[in-house]
Write a protein that holds these residues in place. Structure first.
Motif, PDB file in Angstrom:
ATOM      1  N   SER A  76       0.857  -1.180   0.000  1.00 32.62           N
ATOM      2  CA  SER A  76       0.000   0.000   0.000  1.00 32.62           C
ATOM      3  C   SER A  76       0.899   1.238   0.000  1.00 32.62           C
ATOM      4  O   SER A  76       2.100   1.149   0.270  1.00 32.62           O
ATOM      5  CB  SER A  76      -0.902   0.017   1.234  1.00 32.62           C
ATOM      6  N   PHE A  77       0.301   2.392  -0.296  1.00 32.28           N
ATOM      7  CA  PHE A  77       1.092   3.623  -0.339  1.00 32.28           C
ATOM      8  C   PHE A  77       1.755   3.892   1.014  1.00 32.28           C
ATOM      9  O   PHE A  77       2.941   4.221   1.082  1.00 32.28           O
ATOM     10  CB  PHE A  77       0.208   4.807  -0.739  1.00 32.28           C
ATOM     11  N   SER A  78       0.991   3.747   2.101  1.00 36.35           N
ATOM     12  CA  SER A  78       1.544   4.036   3.426  1.00 36.35           C
ATOM     13  C   SER A  78       2.659   3.061   3.787  1.00 36.35           C
ATOM     14  O   SER A  78       3.664   3.453   4.394  1.00 36.35           O
ATOM     15  CB  SER A  78       0.428   3.978   4.477  1.00 36.35           C
ATOM     16  N   THR A  79       2.509   1.798   3.391  1.00 35.87           N
ATOM     17  CA  THR A  79       3.557   0.815   3.664  1.00 35.87           C
ATOM     18  C   THR A  79       4.810   1.130   2.858  1.00 35.87           C
ATOM     19  O   THR A  79       5.934   1.023   3.369  1.00 35.87           O
ATOM     20  CB  THR A  79       3.064  -0.602   3.323  1.00 35.87           C
ATOM     21  N   PHE A  80       4.618   1.507   1.607  1.00 33.94           N
ATOM     22  CA  PHE A  80       5.767   1.864   0.758  1.00 33.94           C
ATOM     23  C   PHE A  80       6.527   3.035   1.376  1.00 33.94           C
ATOM     24  O   PHE A  80       7.766   2.999   1.472  1.00 33.94           O
ATOM     25  CB  PHE A  80       5.277   2.236  -0.647  1.00 33.94           C
ATOM     26  N   HIS A 119       6.634   3.965   4.460  1.00 33.09           N
ATOM     27  CA  HIS A 119       7.269   3.543   5.709  1.00 33.09           C
ATOM     28  C   HIS A 119       8.517   2.709   5.459  1.00 33.09           C
ATOM     29  O   HIS A 119       9.538   2.886   6.132  1.00 33.09           O
ATOM     30  CB  HIS A 119       6.271   2.750   6.553  1.00 33.09           C
ATOM     31  N   ARG A 120       8.437   1.807   4.492  1.00 33.64           N
ATOM     32  CA  ARG A 120       9.561   0.901   4.243  1.00 33.64           C
ATOM     33  C   ARG A 120      10.690   1.574   3.471  1.00 33.64           C
ATOM     34  O   ARG A 120      11.860   1.263   3.695  1.00 33.64           O
ATOM     35  CB  ARG A 120       9.076  -0.320   3.443  1.00 33.64           C
ATOM     36  N   TYR A 121      10.351   2.474   2.560  1.00 33.79           N
ATOM     37  CA  TYR A 121      11.354   3.037   1.654  1.00 33.79           C
ATOM     38  C   TYR A 121      11.318   4.571   1.705  1.00 33.79           C
ATOM     39  O   TYR A 121      10.968   5.232   0.718  1.00 33.79           O
ATOM     40  CB  TYR A 121      11.107   2.554   0.224  1.00 33.79           C
ATOM     41  N   PRO A 122      11.678   5.168   2.819  1.00 36.73           N
ATOM     42  CA  PRO A 122      11.556   6.622   2.952  1.00 36.73           C
ATOM     43  C   PRO A 122      12.472   7.405   2.012  1.00 36.73           C
ATOM     44  O   PRO A 122      12.107   8.492   1.556  1.00 36.73           O
ATOM     45  CB  PRO A 122      11.922   6.876   4.417  1.00 36.73           C
TER      46      PRO A 122
END
Length: 255
Positions: A8-12, A14-17
């Motif tokens: 998801s956008f929020s996960t992306f 968070h994982r790849y700032p």
């Protein structure tokens, strides 16, 4: 797969700032240049203009990485798409600081080569040199660090890289030297930046935790130890890249 984006956008974010920030800067700066006050001046002050670099405006060796052609939206979309698809795995494997460093350094190497080998009136923008630098890191993993890149992803990287190199020579208005020297820069920097790298399929970030991906526990990390063969392949690839760079230089000098 390292290059399938199903977060998801929020996960992306968070994982790849770092990747998120770079992609966001590409889009925000482009919109600023096109629609906001002082956008045209921002573009003029950041474009890679060889003549102005020669007068001491050395920031132009860095700033073109964050600018894209105002004549074609495809330029921005292609580079941002490439960043979002291919960069996240490297941010995980190298760590945020090393990933950002190799991305920017490869882009600067590409811009320095463009400054030294293109004509004084040559101008350029785009993140392509930095993105080719990331492909250079992947190429090094394929050649010398097979513990970091499995067979399936290796084949995909090589296919995309081959297509990208071909498109570099056949597409109009492409900074050929920037692409080739970006690739070479990433390849040369990779041994330093991958020293303590971890495989993407074995280590991932989830809310400050690290866990093993059970789908890949059958991977055999000792498959890469044939150093003699790897060294021969590396020399061949370096020769091929050197030939491509020579072709690019010859092409530019005879235009």
């Amino acid at each position: 797969m390292m290059f399938i984006r199903n977060e998801s956008f929020s996960t992306f974010v968070h994982r790849y700032p770092v990747v998120t920030t770079l992609a966001g800067l590409n889009i925000i700066i482009h919109l600023w240049v096109l629609f906001l006050p002082y956008g045209a001046e921002l573009y003029r002050q950041g474009v890679g203009a060889n003549f102005l670099i020669s007068t001491g405006e050395y920031w132009r060796l860095l700033t073109p990485i964050f600018l894209h052609s105002t004549q074609s939206l495809f330029h921005l979309l292609f580079n941002t798409f490439s960043l979002v698809i291919f960069a996240p795995a490297l941010e995980i494997m190298l760590g945020r600081f090393k990933f950002l460093a190799v991305y920017l350094l490869a882009g600067v190497v590409a811009n320095i080569a463009t400054f030294l080998l293109e004509t004084p009136m040559y101008t350029h923008v785009g993140a392509s040199g930095a993105i080719f630098g990331l492909f250079g890191v992947y190429l090094y993993m394929f050649l010398a660090r097979k513990d970091l890149l499995d067979t399936q992803n290796s084949q995909l990287v090589l296919t995309i890289l081959a297509i990208s190199v071909v498109m570099t020579f056949v597409s109009p208005q492409i900074n050929i030297l920037g692409h080739l020297f970006g690739l070479a820069g990433g390849l040369i920097l990779a041994p330093l930046f991958t020293r303590n790298a971890k495989p993407f399929y074995a280590v991932r970030h989830t809310s400050r935790k690290t866990y093993l991906d059970e789908d890949d526990i059958s991977f055999k990390p000792n498959r890469w130890k044939n150093r003699a063969r790897n060294q021969k392949v590396i020399r061949i690839v370096l020769i091929v890249i050197a030939v491509l760079i020579a072709i690019g230089i010859y092409t530019r000098l005879n235009m």
